[in-house]
Design an enzyme around this catalytic site. Structure first.
Site, PDB file in Angstrom:
ATOM      1  N   GLY A  90       7.145   0.936  41.292  1.00 48.72           N
ATOM      2  CA  GLY A  90       7.305   2.207  40.696  1.00 48.72           C
ATOM      3  C   GLY A  90       8.971   1.816  40.082  1.00 48.72           C
ATOM      4  N   GLY A  92      12.276   1.654  40.071  1.00 48.81           N
ATOM      5  CA  GLY A  92      13.220   1.691  41.138  1.00 48.81           C
ATOM      6  C   GLY A  92      14.784   1.837  40.611  1.00 48.81           C
ATOM      7  N   ASP A 126      19.710  -0.461  45.009  1.00 48.57           N
ATOM      8  CA  ASP A 126      20.940   0.438  44.465  1.00 48.57           C
ATOM      9  C   ASP A 126      20.641   1.229  43.341  1.00 48.57           C
ATOM     10  OD1 ASP A 126      21.203  -1.776  42.930  1.00 48.57           O
ATOM     11  OD2 ASP A 126      23.103  -2.124  43.449  1.00 48.57           O
ATOM     12  N   ARG A 180      16.011  -0.135  26.654  1.00 57.14           N
ATOM     13  CA  ARG A 180      15.212  -0.830  25.755  1.00 57.14           C
ATOM     14  C   ARG A 180      14.299  -0.150  24.855  1.00 57.14           C
ATOM     15  NH1 ARG A 180      12.203  -2.205  30.719  1.00 57.14           N
ATOM     16  NH2 ARG A 180      13.466  -3.840  31.327  1.00 57.14           N
ATOM     17  N   ASP A 256       3.173  -5.752  37.421  1.00 56.49           N
ATOM     18  CA  ASP A 256       3.988  -4.844  36.876  1.00 56.49           C
ATOM     19  C   ASP A 256       4.833  -5.183  35.894  1.00 56.49           C
ATOM     20  OD1 ASP A 256       5.402  -6.150  38.931  1.00 56.49           O
ATOM     21  OD2 ASP A 256       6.981  -4.751  38.777  1.00 56.49           O
ATOM     22  N   ASP A 266      11.103  -6.915  30.380  1.00 62.94           N
ATOM     23  CA  ASP A 266      11.855  -6.964  31.565  1.00 62.94           C
ATOM     24  C   ASP A 266      12.140  -8.388  31.931  1.00 62.94           C
ATOM     25  OD1 ASP A 266      12.824  -5.963  33.759  1.00 62.94           O
ATOM     26  OD2 ASP A 266      10.959  -5.796  34.986  1.00 62.94           O
TER      27      ASP A 266
HETATM   28  P1  AMP Z   1      11.444  -6.365  38.690  1.00 59.93           P
HETATM   29  O1  AMP Z   1      11.440  -7.723  39.288  1.00 59.93           O
HETATM   30  O2  AMP Z   1      12.888  -5.954  37.892  1.00 59.93           O
HETATM   31  O3  AMP Z   1      10.385  -6.243  37.765  1.00 59.93           O
HETATM   32  O4  AMP Z   1      11.480  -5.282  39.516  1.00 59.93           O
HETATM   33  C1  AMP Z   1      10.540  -5.070  40.713  1.00 59.93           C
HETATM   34  C2  AMP Z   1      10.409  -3.677  41.515  1.00 59.93           C
HETATM   35  O5  AMP Z   1      11.966  -3.748  42.189  1.00 59.93           O
HETATM   36  C3  AMP Z   1      10.440  -2.733  40.554  1.00 59.93           C
HETATM   37  O6  AMP Z   1       9.959  -1.558  41.281  1.00 59.93           O
HETATM   38  C4  AMP Z   1      12.095  -2.285  40.222  1.00 59.93           C
HETATM   39  O7  AMP Z   1      12.260  -0.889  40.030  1.00 59.93           O
HETATM   40  C5  AMP Z   1      12.458  -2.692  41.824  1.00 59.93           C
HETATM   41  N1  AMP Z   1      13.968  -2.964  41.715  1.00 59.93           N
HETATM   42  C6  AMP Z   1      14.599  -4.198  41.245  1.00 59.93           C
HETATM   43  N2  AMP Z   1      15.747  -4.167  41.503  1.00 59.93           N
HETATM   44  C7  AMP Z   1      16.102  -2.943  41.865  1.00 59.93           C
HETATM   45  C8  AMP Z   1      17.628  -2.417  42.232  1.00 59.93           C
HETATM   46  N3  AMP Z   1      18.507  -3.046  42.222  1.00 59.93           N
HETATM   47  N4  AMP Z   1      17.424  -1.092  42.905  1.00 59.93           N
HETATM   48  C9  AMP Z   1      15.851  -0.319  42.991  1.00 59.93           C
HETATM   49  N5  AMP Z   1      15.098  -0.798  42.500  1.00 59.93           N
HETATM   50  C10 AMP Z   1      14.906  -2.047  42.297  1.00 59.93           C
HETATM   51 MG    MG Z   2       9.638  -5.256  36.143  1.00 60.52          MG
END
Ligand code: AMP
Ligand code: MG
Length: 482
Positions: A90, A92, A126, A180, A256, A266
């Site tokens: 989700g 995050g 964070d 974005r 995702d 992303d």
């Molecule tokens: P991503 O690899 O950027 O697509 O992120 C994968 C998942 O990890 C998603 O649910 C993001 O929202 C969550 N996420 C990545 N980095 C963080 C962070 N620093 N704080 C909170 N959630 C994160």
């Molecule tokens: Mg992502």
């Protein structure tokens, strides 16, 4: 706030309600310093007239835009990460901030964030983004756009004055919030979440929303899930072909990180290939090379299969299988188009075109360590129309070798497409714009040490010049999604 008449808010996603998102508050940052605003993108949605103060209120403080979402929405989704299902994903560290229509195309675009604070989906995170991560997304999106790859655009970067701890950057490291502009954030994982909770009713709601909003010309089809699947297969194949022709490794092709409009978004540990290397891997944590350059077609197809599996809850398998079976032809056609576009050649027949595509990949391989990906396409832009340039340029000796003979012979049989593009001054330079890891690091170094942003802005100006010179957006290449 003064928006232009071209600003047309249309916050559709929020109507789907709490099954698909959670209202959240943005972080209250100790500082909001504007580092990048994309006025060319802003002009397409009527926001280029915002003063810097109004811009920061919107994209640093996330005060609602007029007539738009009253509150940011953290989107709910699940996904397979490196083939393992994760039901705790989700938004995050991001949210959907606003939705609005693109001026000429009328497409519904999202303004969504990365690094805007914690949400119910942050887990241990964070909710923040590093400034360097934000800079990297701006760079990736800019060059991909210039190379004609369907991509989200970096819209805004605001530095937020916090110290972050990260394992992959010298820490503490600076923080930022990125916004974005993207053609939907409905991920394959958005469907997966509803399948996981066994909610065919909500999958149908999502299919209807996706078709009516992004593929309205398919709205009358008797089997909406199947036609949506087919459209997503085709859009994903086009995106994949764009990456493969651009020599781009996304790095994290989890379900995702793919959306139903086939737009690339992303950008985390992405890399552009230094040279032709199918095993080249972008993410340091991708130990098995699952998302290496040469395995991106397999990764995209695997993800499409997961989407189809969700749709089996709402329609017969036959139509979905049919759609999936269309992937390899769709990819072949898209790769043909993408490679001809990059080489600025007019298509001939399928077999001749595909032979050229293979010859180009072989030539790139034959170039070994000395031939970088991007200069090869730059040198041969327009085929025979560039023979003189290529054979007088810095890589002439290499191209004179036997290993390039087949490629050059085939190339000579093609007619250049819009060769007047070669009159642009960038083609008088020895080398094209590239974004290898050393270039990215060299742009970051002066920001880190002296807060000097001028090399980055100069680079973005040169990428913009390349975008205009290549003119890939002007060839009427069709995209089914609107
Ligand atoms: P991503 O690899 O950027 O697509 O992120 C994968 C998942 O990890 C998603 O649910 C993001 O929202 C969550 N996420 C990545 N980095 C963080 C962070 N620093 N704080 C909170 N959630 C994160
Ligand atoms: Mg992502």
């Amino acid at each position: 706030m003064t928006s232009s008449p071209a600003y047309r808010p249309d916050p559709k996603f929020m109507a789907l309600g709490r099954d698909f998102s959670d209202p959240v508050d943005p972080a209250d940052f100790p500082m909001t310093r504007l580092r990048f605003r994309n006025d060319r993108a802003a002009a397409t949605v009527g926001l280029e007239t915002l003063s810097d103060a109004a811009w920061i209120a919107a994209f640093g403080r996330f005060e609602p835009l007029p007539g738009n979402q009253p509150q940011p929405l953290a989107m709910r989704y699940h996904g397979h990460q490196f083939r393992s299902y994760n039901p705790d994903l989700g938004d995050g560290r991001g949210f959907l901030f606003a939705q609005l229509r693109e001026q000429d195309s009328d497409r519904l675009l999202d303004l969504a964030t990365k690094g805007s604070g914690q949400t119910p989906w942050s887990r241990q995170g964070d909710g923040r983004l590093t400034l360097k991560g934000g800079m990297r997304e701006i760079l990736a999106a800019s060059l991909l756009e210039a190379l004609g790859v369907p991509t989200s655009r970096a819209f805004s970067l605001v530095e937020t004055g916090e110290d972050l701890q990260r394992g992959d950057e010298p820490s503490p490291t600076r923080s930022a919030v990125l916004t974005r502009l993207s053609h939907s954030h409905i991920r394959f994982g958005t469907f997966q979440r509803q399948a996981y909770f066994e909610r065919p009713d909500l999958i149908t709601v999502l299919v209807d929303h996706a078709v009516e909003t992004y593929y309205p010309h398919l709205a009358d089809a008797p089997d909406r899930p199947a036609v949506l699947m087919r459209a997503v297969v085709e859009a994903s194949a086009r995106l994949l072909a764009g990456w493969m022709a651009a020599g781009f490794v996304h790095g994290v092709l989890n379900t995702d990180n793919m959306v139903i409009t086939g737009e690339s978004f992303d950008y985390g540990p992405w890399r552009f290939l230094p040279r032709n290397d199918p095993n080249f891997t972008a993410a340091y944590f991708d130990h098995s090379g699952l998302y290496s350059f040469g395995r991106q077609p397999e990764a995209v197809f695997w993800n499409l299969q997961q989407l189809a599996a969700c749709l089996t809850l709402v329609t017969d398998q036959a139509g979905l299988l049919d759609a999936l079976n269309g992937f390899s032809d769709a990819y072949r056609d898209a790769l043909r188009a993408a490679m001809l576009r990059r080489l600025a050649l007019k298509p001939r027949d399928l077999a001749t075109d595909m032979n050229l595509v293979s010859a180009a990949f072989k030539a790139l391989a034959a170039g070994g360590d000395t031939l970088r990906w991007e200069p090869f396409f730059f040198d041969w832009f327009g085929g025979s129309a560039s023979e003189g340039r290529a054979m007088a340029g810095p890589r002439a000796a290499l191209y004179g070798e036997e290993a390039f003979a087949d490629f050059r012979r085939r190339l000579a049989e093609f007619e250049p497409d819009r060769p007047e593009r070669l009159d642009h001054p960038i083609f008088a330079q020895p080398d094209p714009e590239e974004l290898l890891i050393e270039h990215v690091e060299a742009l970051w170094a002066p920001i880190a040490s002296q807060d000097d942003w001028s090399p980055l802005h100069a680079k973005l100006d040169r990428i913009e010049a390349a975008r205009r010179a290549y003119g890939f957006g002007d060839d009427g290449a069709e995209n089914n999604a609107v």
